[in-house]
Structure formats: structure tokens, C-alpha cells
Scaffold this motif. Sequence first.
Motif, PDB file in Angstrom:
ATOM      1  N   ILE A  91      82.668  10.129 -54.988  1.00 32.25           N
ATOM      2  CA  ILE A  91      82.058   9.689 -53.733  1.00 32.25           C
ATOM      3  C   ILE A  91      81.313   8.384 -54.011  1.00 32.25           C
ATOM      4  CG2 ILE A  91      80.454  10.268 -51.868  1.00 32.25           C
ATOM      5  CD1 ILE A  91      80.848  13.227 -52.661  1.00 32.25           C
ATOM      6  N   SER A  93      79.460   6.063 -51.606  1.00 30.22           N
ATOM      7  CA  SER A  93      78.970   5.766 -50.260  1.00 30.22           C
ATOM      8  C   SER A  93      78.665   4.274 -50.103  1.00 30.22           C
ATOM      9  CB  SER A  93      77.717   6.579 -49.967  1.00 30.22           C
ATOM     10  OG  SER A  93      77.977   7.956 -50.095  1.00 30.22           O
ATOM     11  N   VAL A 103      86.124   8.625 -52.123  1.00 29.05           N
ATOM     12  CA  VAL A 103      85.653   8.892 -50.761  1.00 29.05           C
ATOM     13  C   VAL A 103      84.506   7.924 -50.498  1.00 29.05           C
ATOM     14  CG1 VAL A 103      84.669  10.617 -49.214  1.00 29.05           C
ATOM     15  CG2 VAL A 103      86.326  11.307 -50.953  1.00 29.05           C
ATOM     16  N   LEU A 111      78.637  11.456 -44.875  1.00 32.33           N
ATOM     17  CA  LEU A 111      79.670  12.234 -45.560  1.00 32.33           C
ATOM     18  C   LEU A 111      79.847  13.571 -44.860  1.00 32.33           C
ATOM     19  CD1 LEU A 111      81.529  12.640 -48.117  1.00 32.33           C
ATOM     20  CD2 LEU A 111      79.546  13.800 -49.141  1.00 32.33           C
ATOM     21  N   LEU A 117      85.087  18.967 -52.292  1.00 31.01           N
ATOM     22  CA  LEU A 117      83.808  18.441 -52.765  1.00 31.01           C
ATOM     23  C   LEU A 117      82.811  19.548 -53.071  1.00 31.01           C
ATOM     24  CD1 LEU A 117      83.365  15.347 -50.424  1.00 31.01           C
ATOM     25  CD2 LEU A 117      84.450  15.469 -52.672  1.00 31.01           C
TER      26      LEU A 117
END
Length: 213
Positions: A91, A93, A103, A111, A117
Motif C-alpha cells: 500500500i 497511499s 495499491v 483505502l 489486505l
Amino acid sequence: MKTWGFNMQTIAIFQQNGSGQSKIAGINKFGDREFALNIYNIDQDLPLVIDDASEYLPDTIEADIVLDYLKHRDLSEDLSLMCHRLNIPVIASGRKISSGKAVCPPTCCTLAAQEGLGEYAEVFGAPKIDIQVKDERIRDIRVFRGAPCGATWLAAEKVRDMPVEKALTRFGLEVQFFCSANPAGWDPMYGKSPVHVAADIHSAALKTCLKRK
């Protein structure tokens, strides 16, 4: 590398010069110690272009998911490729990573809970809250999922016992105060900074709760 916790979902966190510290603190505090954190610090000066990041990344990663708070794009690209080879979700962000299958939600608190996950995305991500209203005041507010920096929980405390109409405006503002995203990181797709995106998604979550009451 530092490790906390046993027999939990293991999260590998990559950061540069403390770039993930607010999230690490939030995960430890609001995750109820449900996660084992393996923290990789990259603090040395880096060249503008890194052709091969293997000098800075570990030989392998043993984790259920990876959180990328790195600042150098080349490091993130190679980390995403590495995680893809190891079949570990990553992840990142607020990033735009083209390699691997990272992601990349606009902010940590956008999220969505999703398969693959695990517990992390059940506890941290897009805010999921519930409230109790009495005499036009928010008498109680419970956070079931929130921002890993802790902004959701901290802002919730600020609006507890507040008149509903005031809380509708105040909740998003309080999230902005606690949000650790870069307010200067303007996103042309959303026309807002990540801090404003965080405020909007929290305000929307509170409005949704009120509609159910």
C-alpha cells in the motif's frame, strides 16, 4: 529493523527520515497491538536517480503486507516490483507507482477494506463510525475503522457531546488538524490537497451516520 508483537498480522513499513512515524504511532496506539511491525529505515542521502535500489532495500521481506512511506520514487518502484515477486500486497497511499501491483489510494484514509489486505484494511482506511445522538447532540461516537495516523479517533473525541449541526462542520476540520498528509500536495485529479480529501471523507462518513438515525 525493529519488530513488535507475535502471532499477529505482520506489516513491513518502509520510511525515509521518519516519514512514516505518525502512522507507526497511530497503528500502535489505535490498532490495539493487533499488528507486528517490521520497520525499515532508509535515512542516508540518496542520488536523484536510483537505477538499482537493491543497495537500499532488504534481500527479502517476510510480511503479510507492506506499507510504503518512502519519498524517493525509484525506491518505491523497485519495492513494488519486489513485493510483486514475493506476492506481498503493498500500500502506497498518495503515490503513483507504475511497477508491480501497489495499491495507491489518494490518502491513507481513503483505502477501502478489501480482500487480500487482511486485518489492516479492516482497522485502518476509509472511516467507519457509529454515533449516538440525544437532544441534538452527539453523545457518543465509536470508530471501527480510521486513518492510520489516528486522526479519526482524535477528531472523534473533539466532537463528542457537540451539537449535531456544529459537529457536521467541525469533524472534518478536526481531522485536518490531526492529519499528517502534506497539505501542499495538491492532486489535480481531485482538485484538492490530501488534507482536504481526508476532511471530506470524514465529513461524509458522519453525514451517512446521521442519515441512519
